[in-house]
Scaffold this active site. Structure first.
Site, PDB file in Angstrom:
ATOM      1  N   ASP A 201       0.681  -0.920  -0.292  1.00 30.64           N
ATOM      2  CA  ASP A 201      -0.312  -0.032  -0.242  1.00 30.64           C
ATOM      3  C   ASP A 201       0.563   1.001   0.168  1.00 30.64           C
ATOM      4  OD1 ASP A 201      -2.544  -1.458   0.028  1.00 30.64           O
ATOM      5  OD2 ASP A 201      -2.090  -1.128   2.463  1.00 30.64           O
ATOM      6  N   ASP A 215      -6.584  -1.541  -4.150  1.00 25.84           N
ATOM      7  CA  ASP A 215      -8.097  -1.942  -3.915  1.00 25.84           C
ATOM      8  C   ASP A 215      -9.453  -0.457  -4.397  1.00 25.84           C
ATOM      9  OD1 ASP A 215      -7.269  -3.196  -1.436  1.00 25.84           O
ATOM     10  OD2 ASP A 215      -5.043  -1.345  -0.431  1.00 25.84           O
TER      11      ASP A 215
END
Length: 242
Positions: A201, A215
Site C-alpha cells: 500500500d 483497493d
C-alpha cells in the site's frame, strides 16, 4: 302384280343390327370438327387436378430450414453481444491489474524505506507500507482468509461472465477482477510466504487508511454494482422493478 312389285322395289328399312350396334358417325375426311366439341375435349384433356395448383406452393408454416437459419442467426447475434461484453470486462480487468502492478513495482523500488513524499502537503502523501490484512489495512491477522476470499471472488466473476450482456456490469466486474488479481498477486508472491504475502500500500490520505490502486478498483467496482442493483439492472441485461 308380282312383276310390278318387283320392278317398283321394296322400300329400304333400316337394319335393326345397324341401328343398334352401328358405329358413331364420323366426320367426313377433310372436314374440321366443330369448335365446340374440340374445345370440350381440350378442356378435359388439359385440365390439371385440383391439387396441382398447390404442388409448387410453400408450406403454410414456412420453410423449416429458413426458420432454423433465422434461429441460428439470432443465437449468433446474442453470442456476439456476450463476447463483446466479456471483452470489455477483460480489458478493464487487465488495465486495472497492470496499473496496480506497475505502480507497486515503482514505489517499492523508489520509495520503500524512505521518508514519505508529500503530494498535497499533509492531505495526501506517498508512503510505502506492507499490509498483511484486507483493503485499507483492516484485519491483518486474517491474511490467509482474505486470500481465500479474493480467490472465491475471482471464480464468481468468471462464472458471472458466462451470462454477461450488460456494459455497466462488464465494467464493474472488470474493476473487481483486476483489483482482486492485483492484491492476490501480492499475497502469493511477496514475503513472508505463499498465500501469506503482504500487500503493498502506498496512497496515504490524511486521517484515512493507506491503500493502493487495486483497493481503489475494488471499491469503485463494488460501488458501481450497488448502483446497478438499486436501478434493477442485472448482469444479463434485464431490468426488474421490485
Amino acid at each position: 302384280m308380282a312383276e310390278a312389285e318387283r320392278i317398283i322395289g321394296t322400300p329400304d328399312i333400316p337394319d335393326a343390327e345397324g341401328a343398334d350396334g352401328a358405329e358413331p358417325q364420323r366426320p367426313a375426311e377433310g372436314t374440321e370438327p366443330s369448335p365446340g366439341a374440340e374445345s370440350t375435349r381440350g378442356d378435359a384433356k388439359g385440365a390439371e387436378p385440383a391439387h396441382g395448383d398447390t404442388e409448387g406452393a410453400e408450406p403454410a408454416g414456412g420453410d423449416p430450414a429458413a426458420g432454423d437459419e433465422a434461429a441460428a442467426g439470432g443465437d449468433a447475434a446474442v453470442g456476439g453481444r456476450r463476447r463483446k461484453k466479456i471483452l470489455v470486462l477483460l480489458c478493464v480487468a487487465v488495465l486495472a491489474y497492470l496499473l496496480d502492478l506497475v505502480s507497486k513495482t515503482i514505489v517499492v523500488a523508489e520509495l520503500e524505506h524512505r521518508a514519505p513524499v508529500e503530494i498535497f502537503g499533509d492531505w495526501l502523501k506517498l508512503e510505502v507500507i506492507r499490509n498483511a490484512g484486507a483493503a485499507f489495512s483492516f484485519g491483518e491477522a486474517f491474511t490467509v482468509i482474505f486470500t481465500a476470499i479474493a480467490s472465491v471472488v475471482i471464480i464468481v466473476i468468471i462464472r458471472l461472465a458466462r451470462k454477461l450482456y450488460s456494459l455497466p456490469w462488464a465494467i464493474a466486474l472488470g474493476l473487481l477482477l483486476g483489483g482482486a488479481l492485483g492484491n492476490l498477486t501480492d499475497r502469493v508472491f511477496r514475503a513472508p510466504g505463499v498465500f501469506e504475502g503482504a500487500v503493498v500500500d502506498f496512497i496515504s490520505p490524511a486521517h484515512f487508511a493507506v491503500f493502493n490502486l487495486a483497493d481503489s478498483a475494488i471499491v469503485c467496482g463494488g460501488f458501481l454494482i450497488v448502483i446497478l442493483s438499486f436501478k434493477g439492472l442485472d448482469p444479463d441485461g434485464t431490468v426488474h422493478k421490485d
